[in-house]
Design a protein around this motif. Structure first.
Motif, PDB file in Angstrom:
ATOM      1  N   GLU A   4       0.262 -24.632  37.607  1.00  0.00           N
ATOM      2  CA  GLU A   4       0.913 -23.339  37.421  1.00  0.00           C
ATOM      3  C   GLU A   4       2.194 -23.281  38.237  1.00  0.00           C
ATOM      4  O   GLU A   4       2.192 -23.586  39.422  1.00  0.00           O
ATOM      5  CB  GLU A   4      -0.041 -22.218  37.839  1.00  0.00           C
ATOM      6  N   LYS A   5       3.297 -22.913  37.590  1.00  0.00           N
ATOM      7  CA  LYS A   5       4.571 -22.817  38.269  1.00  0.00           C
ATOM      8  C   LYS A   5       4.691 -21.485  39.004  1.00  0.00           C
ATOM      9  O   LYS A   5       4.036 -20.508  38.665  1.00  0.00           O
ATOM     10  CB  LYS A   5       5.701 -22.979  37.268  1.00  0.00           C
ATOM     11  N   GLU A   6       5.569 -21.476  40.033  1.00  0.00           N
ATOM     12  CA  GLU A   6       5.805 -20.260  40.814  1.00  0.00           C
ATOM     13  C   GLU A   6       7.147 -19.652  40.451  1.00  0.00           C
ATOM     14  O   GLU A   6       8.113 -20.361  40.141  1.00  0.00           O
ATOM     15  CB  GLU A   6       5.777 -20.569  42.313  1.00  0.00           C
ATOM     16  N   GLU A   7       7.191 -18.357  40.488  1.00  0.00           N
ATOM     17  CA  GLU A   7       8.439 -17.613  40.350  1.00  0.00           C
ATOM     18  C   GLU A   7       8.795 -17.033  41.721  1.00  0.00           C
ATOM     19  O   GLU A   7       7.922 -16.720  42.525  1.00  0.00           O
ATOM     20  CB  GLU A   7       8.287 -16.464  39.341  1.00  0.00           C
ATOM     21  N   ILE A   8      10.080 -16.876  41.979  1.00  0.00           N
ATOM     22  CA  ILE A   8      10.555 -16.202  43.179  1.00  0.00           C
ATOM     23  C   ILE A   8      10.920 -14.780  42.769  1.00  0.00           C
ATOM     24  O   ILE A   8      11.868 -14.571  42.002  1.00  0.00           O
ATOM     25  CB  ILE A   8      11.769 -16.911  43.798  1.00  0.00           C
ATOM     26  N   VAL A   9      10.145 -13.816  43.248  1.00  0.00           N
ATOM     27  CA  VAL A   9      10.270 -12.430  42.814  1.00  0.00           C
ATOM     28  C   VAL A   9      10.867 -11.587  43.940  1.00  0.00           C
ATOM     29  O   VAL A   9      10.365 -11.590  45.070  1.00  0.00           O
ATOM     30  CB  VAL A   9       8.900 -11.859  42.398  1.00  0.00           C
ATOM     31  N   MET A  10      11.930 -10.871  43.626  1.00  0.00           N
ATOM     32  CA  MET A  10      12.593 -10.002  44.598  1.00  0.00           C
ATOM     33  C   MET A  10      12.338  -8.541  44.241  1.00  0.00           C
ATOM     34  O   MET A  10      12.556  -8.125  43.103  1.00  0.00           O
ATOM     35  CB  MET A  10      14.101 -10.281  44.601  1.00  0.00           C
ATOM     36  N   THR A  11      11.878  -7.774  45.239  1.00  0.00           N
ATOM     37  CA  THR A  11      11.630  -6.346  45.044  1.00  0.00           C
ATOM     38  C   THR A  11      12.363  -5.560  46.117  1.00  0.00           C
ATOM     39  O   THR A  11      12.026  -5.656  47.302  1.00  0.00           O
ATOM     40  CB  THR A  11      10.129  -6.034  45.117  1.00  0.00           C
ATOM     41  N   PRO A  12      13.380  -4.761  45.756  1.00  0.00           N
ATOM     42  CA  PRO A  12      14.098  -3.957  46.760  1.00  0.00           C
ATOM     43  C   PRO A  12      13.421  -2.605  46.993  1.00  0.00           C
ATOM     44  O   PRO A  12      12.748  -2.072  46.111  1.00  0.00           O
ATOM     45  CB  PRO A  12      15.476  -3.768  46.126  1.00  0.00           C
ATOM     46  N   SER A  13      13.606  -2.071  48.187  1.00  0.00           N
ATOM     47  CA  SER A  13      13.152  -0.711  48.498  1.00  0.00           C
ATOM     48  C   SER A  13      14.029  -0.170  49.606  1.00  0.00           C
ATOM     49  O   SER A  13      14.702  -0.921  50.314  1.00  0.00           O
ATOM     50  CB  SER A  13      11.681  -0.701  48.925  1.00  0.00           C
ATOM     51  N   LYS A  14      14.040   1.142  49.782  1.00  0.00           N
ATOM     52  CA  LYS A  14      14.894   1.758  50.787  1.00  0.00           C
ATOM     53  C   LYS A  14      14.201   2.948  51.402  1.00  0.00           C
ATOM     54  O   LYS A  14      13.529   3.721  50.715  1.00  0.00           O
ATOM     55  CB  LYS A  14      16.227   2.196  50.171  1.00  0.00           C
ATOM     56  N   LYS A  15      14.363   3.065  52.729  1.00  0.00           N
ATOM     57  CA  LYS A  15      13.799   4.195  53.452  1.00  0.00           C
ATOM     58  C   LYS A  15      14.784   4.596  54.543  1.00  0.00           C
ATOM     59  O   LYS A  15      15.000   3.848  55.500  1.00  0.00           O
ATOM     60  CB  LYS A  15      12.442   3.831  54.046  1.00  0.00           C
ATOM     61  N   GLY A  16      15.412   5.761  54.392  1.00  0.00           N
ATOM     62  CA  GLY A  16      16.426   6.188  55.359  1.00  0.00           C
ATOM     63  C   GLY A  16      17.616   5.251  55.336  1.00  0.00           C
ATOM     64  O   GLY A  16      18.163   4.935  54.275  1.00  0.00           O
ATOM     65  N   LYS A  17      18.013   4.740  56.517  1.00  0.00           N
ATOM     66  CA  LYS A  17      19.137   3.828  56.618  1.00  0.00           C
ATOM     67  C   LYS A  17      18.716   2.365  56.475  1.00  0.00           C
ATOM     68  O   LYS A  17      19.539   1.462  56.598  1.00  0.00           O
ATOM     69  CB  LYS A  17      19.843   4.003  57.975  1.00  0.00           C
ATOM     70  N   THR A  18      17.435   2.136  56.240  1.00  0.00           N
ATOM     71  CA  THR A  18      16.909   0.772  56.195  1.00  0.00           C
ATOM     72  C   THR A  18      16.588   0.354  54.766  1.00  0.00           C
ATOM     73  O   THR A  18      15.898   1.062  54.034  1.00  0.00           O
ATOM     74  CB  THR A  18      15.645   0.644  57.057  1.00  0.00           C
TER      75      THR A  18
END
Length: 582
Positions: A4-18
């Motif tokens: 089984e191959k792997e994917e590189i998954v990016m998930t953004p999120s934001k809280k305040g200034k971070t």
């Protein structure tokens, strides 16, 4: 069944200034395509998946196994406004990954990410580079990386440590003090470096490199404050102020009775080190063997515990020819004048070798490094020259030094055991407190500087540096030494490495060095040549040996080293003496 191959998954999120950018490996068959997927890469970006922004509270941001971060500027191309950012990389690893492998993986990932020649200048490029690196086989052990991006206040801006740096890596330091204050500080530094030697006023003006009238005004002020003394017309010397020390100016050393002869010699290289060492003594007298021309010598004799000791200061150090001759001659005169010396200590400040990801190996400002024999029996490595063989491999032409008598090494072994068994009772903390009381009226401030002044920089090639954050303690550790020196045991290193950070770190890794010293090979040659078989270096960490200058930590680091010296000297005849102290 096919792998089984792997994917590189990016998930953004934001809280305040971070902002958090979570980058993780997922098996392709388990992922599927649903409403959360924003984009699936193809071609050169095959295997990269971008998710839609998640709610901050929905993202699992449990404590990472390891993290490393740095500060930088972003410049708005339209307004030219600068925003200061903290970028921190947090790592999680596959089950069973050893701590050393975690450290190595994070360090190599970070070094690759911030290489100057391909450092991304925008968010998209930076995040994409993180994702592409996660695909590489050398980072197989990393299963998830969280990139935390936080806006900082402008006063937290990273400063260039004094070497070439592009704007994105920091601002150049600017000295905004009045010119009179700068001249006064430089003048004192020159006189203290030369002490106990006398300087002609004409030479002092030339060395300061400022307007003659300003220099003369500041010199007059220093004389009135009794910090500088005119010994002859047109000749001045730094005046050592110490209320509890009798100072005698002599042409020849007085005869010392046999039972008053010192058995321990202490060598220092700068003025602050000498003050700190002398603060550890009792019933002391300072003799300045004065010459109006040529080299003078200063000897302070007193007691540490039951031991009679003598300290001196080298008038010059380094590898200019005059400094070589001077440091070697001063050591030879010391050991020739006091012939009952059994142990020699070289005590003072040096540059620590930081580790940007390994908490256990990271030497910090204010720590103490004690020269300890390695598996080959060496306590000091001096690199004379960096060479390359026909294959292009780096080779080091070295001098190595080791004591023939192991008495001090055995004391250090007892000390290591003492720290492990009873870390709450460490006598050198008390000696630091006592030293601070003695030194409180000195021009220099020997108190421990605030922790925020301990700023760490990393060379990333081509004379570029960035400010990075100190590694944090793992879950299993508490930072119990915060505010106190951590004691380190390793060989000491020194030498010249053609301004190459990579070459210097290669030297460090080959020999297990935690501390870089000024070039003391001539001092060591004199010690060995005078058949002194028991010697030790004790160094307080004042900077990171990376070309930066951190004057703020110098006095405290010198005092910490002197306090450790006192603890070891008091243990020489009775290794358990310090256990009875409060």
């Amino acid at each position: 069944m096919a792998e089984e191959k792997e994917e590189i998954v990016m998930t953004p999120s934001k809280k305040g200034k971070t902002t958090h950018i979570r980058i993780e490996k997922r098996k392709k068959l388990d992922m599927g395509l649903d409403d959360s997927v924003e984009h699936v890469g193809g071609g050169k970006n095959a295997g990269l998946v971008v998710n839609k922004q998640a709610e901050g509270d929905d993202v699992d941001l449990a404590r990472p196994q390891l993290q490393i971060g740095f500060n930088c500027f972003l410049v708005d191309q339209k307004t030219e406004n600068r925003m200061v950012e903290s970028r921190r990389l947090k790592f999680w690893y596959v089950d069973g990954t050893e701590y050393l492998d975690q450290v190595t993986t994070a360090y190599e990932f970070f070094k690759e990410l911030v290489k100057p020649e391909n450092f991304p200048r925008d968010y998209v490029g930076f995040i994409k580079k993180c994702m592409k690196q996660m695909q590489r086989p050398e980072y197989t052990l990393a299963k998830k990386v969280d990139l935390e991006i936080k806006l900082l206040d402008e006063e937290d801006a990273p400063l260039s440590p004094g070497r070439n740096a592009e704007d994105i890596f920091g601002l150049n330091k600017e000295d905004t003090r009045p010119v009179e204050e700068i001249v006064r500080e430089k003048m004192l530094h020159i006189l203290e470096s030369a002490y106990p030697n006398v300087l002609e006023v004409e030479d002092l003006i030339r060395m300061v490199g400022a307007d003659e009238m300003v220099v003369m005004q500041q010199l007059s002020d220093l004389k009135q404050r009794d910090l500088v003394r005119e010994v002859e017309t047109g000749k001045v010397v730094r005046h050592m102020l110490e209320d509890k020390t009798e100072v005698q100016m002599v042409k020849q050393m007085p005869t010392i009775a046999a039972n008053q002869q010192p058995t321990i010699a202490i060598i220092t290289a700068n003025y602050g080190e000498k003050l700190a060492v002398d603060a550890m003594m009792e019933n002391k007298t300072t003799y300045v063997k004065f010459k109006s021309e040529g080299e003078s010598n200063v000897y302070t004799m007193g007691y540490i515990g039951e031991h009679r000791v003598v300290s001196t200061k080298l008038p010059a150090i380094g590898h200019a020819r005059a400094a070589q001759i001077s440091s070697g001659n001063t050591t030879t005169r010391l050991l020739g004048t006091f012939q009952n010396i059994e142990h020699v200590f070289v005590v003072g400040i040096a540059g620590g070798v930081p580790h940007y990801t390994d908490y256990y190996k990271h030497v910090r400002l204010g720590d103490i490094v004690i020269s300890t024999c390695d598996s080959k029996g060496y306590i000091y490595y001096y690199c004379e020259k960096v060479l390359r063989n026909k294959q292009g491999d780096v080779q080091f032409k070295m001098k190595t030094y080791s004591p023939r008598e192991m008495d001090l090494q055995r004391v250090v072994e007892k000390l290591q055991d003492r720290i492990k068994r009873r870390p709450e009772k460490i006598p050198w903390e008390g000696y630091i407190t006592q030293g601070l009381e003695i030194l409180k009226n000195q021009e220099a401030d020997f108190n421990r500087p605030p922790p925020e002044s301990d700023r760490l920089y990393m060379g990333i090639g081509d004379d570029n540096v960035i400010e990075v954050q100190h590694p944090e303690a793992p879950d299993s550790e508490m930072d119990v030494n915060q505010g106190s020196p951590t004691i380190r045991f390793s060989p000491i290193g020194s030498g010249r490495f053609n301004r190459s950070e990579q070459t210097r770190m290669d030297f460090v890794n080959r020999h297990g060095i935690m501390c870089f010293d000024t070039e003391f090979d001539q001092v060591l040659e004199s010690i060995v040549g005078n058949r002194k078989d028991s010697f030790m270096f004790i160094r307080g960490i004042a900077d990171y040996g990376d070309g930066t200058r951190n004057k703020e930590w110098g006095p405290y680091a010198a005092l910490a080293a002197a306090a450790m010296m006192k603890a070891i000297i008091r243990m020489i005849s009775n290794p358990y003496l310090s256990e009875d102290e409060d």
